[in-house]
Design a protein around this motif. Sequence first.
Motif, PDB file in Angstrom:
ATOM      1  N   UNK A  23       0.845  -1.194   0.000  1.00  0.00           N
ATOM      2  CA  UNK A  23       0.000   0.000   0.000  1.00  0.00           C
ATOM      3  C   UNK A  23       0.881   1.245   0.000  1.00  0.00           C
ATOM      4  N   UNK A  24       0.313   2.351  -0.482  1.00  0.00           N
ATOM      5  CA  UNK A  24       1.084   3.597  -0.605  1.00  0.00           C
ATOM      6  C   UNK A  24       0.460   4.758   0.179  1.00  0.00           C
ATOM      7  N   UNK A  25      -0.785   4.592   0.647  1.00  0.00           N
ATOM      8  CA  UNK A  25      -1.475   5.662   1.356  1.00  0.00           C
ATOM      9  C   UNK A  25      -2.360   5.060   2.444  1.00  0.00           C
ATOM     10  N   UNK A  26      -2.356   5.699   3.605  1.00  0.00           N
ATOM     11  CA  UNK A  26      -3.295   5.330   4.680  1.00  0.00           C
ATOM     12  C   UNK A  26      -4.109   6.564   5.023  1.00  0.00           C
ATOM     13  N   UNK A  27      -5.435   6.453   4.900  1.00  0.00           N
ATOM     14  CA  UNK A  27      -6.347   7.570   5.177  1.00  0.00           C
ATOM     15  C   UNK A  27      -7.105   7.279   6.464  1.00  0.00           C
ATOM     16  N   UNK A 169     -14.342  10.889   0.326  1.00  0.00           N
ATOM     17  CA  UNK A 169     -14.042  10.028  -0.818  1.00  0.00           C
ATOM     18  C   UNK A 169     -13.262  10.809  -1.878  1.00  0.00           C
ATOM     19  N   UNK A 170     -13.708  12.022  -2.177  1.00  0.00           N
ATOM     20  CA  UNK A 170     -13.058  12.831  -3.205  1.00  0.00           C
ATOM     21  C   UNK A 170     -11.618  13.139  -2.830  1.00  0.00           C
ATOM     22  N   UNK A 171     -11.379  13.441  -1.548  1.00  0.00           N
ATOM     23  CA  UNK A 171     -10.022  13.743  -1.095  1.00  0.00           C
ATOM     24  C   UNK A 171      -9.128  12.514  -1.200  1.00  0.00           C
ATOM     25  N   UNK A 172      -9.662  11.349  -0.882  1.00  0.00           N
ATOM     26  CA  UNK A 172      -8.894  10.110  -1.026  1.00  0.00           C
ATOM     27  C   UNK A 172      -8.501   9.909  -2.486  1.00  0.00           C
ATOM     28  N   UNK A 173      -9.465  10.060  -3.383  1.00  0.00           N
ATOM     29  CA  UNK A 173      -9.196   9.870  -4.813  1.00  0.00           C
ATOM     30  C   UNK A 173      -8.174  10.897  -5.311  1.00  0.00           C
ATOM     31  N   UNK A 181      -0.911   6.895  -7.758  1.00  0.00           N
ATOM     32  CA  UNK A 181      -1.217   5.520  -7.359  1.00  0.00           C
ATOM     33  C   UNK A 181      -2.698   5.230  -7.576  1.00  0.00           C
ATOM     34  N   UNK A 182      -3.032   3.964  -7.554  1.00  0.00           N
ATOM     35  CA  UNK A 182      -4.429   3.538  -7.627  1.00  0.00           C
ATOM     36  C   UNK A 182      -5.076   3.626  -6.250  1.00  0.00           C
ATOM     37  N   UNK A 183      -6.384   3.847  -6.213  1.00  0.00           N
ATOM     38  CA  UNK A 183      -7.079   3.833  -4.923  1.00  0.00           C
ATOM     39  C   UNK A 183      -7.021   2.449  -4.288  1.00  0.00           C
ATOM     40  N   UNK A 203      -8.494   0.156  -1.290  1.00  0.00           N
ATOM     41  CA  UNK A 203      -8.180  -1.254  -1.485  1.00  0.00           C
ATOM     42  C   UNK A 203      -8.369  -2.075  -0.228  1.00  0.00           C
ATOM     43  N   UNK A 204      -8.256  -1.419   0.939  1.00  0.00           N
ATOM     44  CA  UNK A 204      -8.470  -2.092   2.212  1.00  0.00           C
ATOM     45  C   UNK A 204      -9.251  -1.150   3.124  1.00  0.00           C
TER      46      UNK A 204
END
Length: 236
Positions: A23-27, A169-173, A181-183, A203-204
């Motif tokens: 993974x590349x991002x944790x929100x 959701x928009x901020x994550x995207x 990266x991909x979501x 993704x998770x």
Amino acid sequence: MPQEHAPGLVIQGFTPPLKLQDFKLAAFDMDSTLINIECVDEIAAAAGRKEEVAAITEAAMRGEIADYKDSLRRRVALLKGVGVQHMQEVYDRRLQLNPGAEELVRACKQAGLKLLLVSGGFTFFTDRIRDRLGIDYTRSNVLEVEAGRLTGRMVDQPWGDICDGAEKRRMLVETCQRLGISTRQAIAVGDGANDLPMMGEAGLSVAYHAKPKVREQAMVAINEGGLDRLLEVVRP
């Protein structure tokens, strides 16, 4: 079917363990996820309106109020007249990081992930948590202040008026696009119904001591223990 991976840890939709490095991002949501309180409820206590505000918060987090923005405006209106010093008291005396928050954030950083804090709460608190944990990106709401007191309104920002589920959701995207990266390479952690849109994109998806509707839809539900229990299924 959801399966209990270990006491208080429920998994559905995949077979653990996963690798954190994949993974590349944790929100993260903030209130009742990274931290132990709902800040709006605690601010309301200074106005003698905590019970009234907390009832709206609970209904909104359970998904029983369809219009999150309206519910937040109603709650913020009840904060009118509260002094900024009361918000500082909430931060100093009531707010704590939830168990395992620092450990999970540290592990994410060591694995090379960027960190995003998206909150239906307020910049007064998200800015402090951002600095405390070294978070890369944030999005939350600005309380309007005049002469050191809350006006009962929020300030519009360049991206919009209120950070609700759609904005999370928009901020994550957008953050994933910024990072190239991909979501599917993002982890999203939350506890309330307004976290479901971003959790559905990631993704998770991880529910932390969450409302029933959120636990049912998350790929991982941490129902006992701290946030660092995620590291039992997503290994550093």
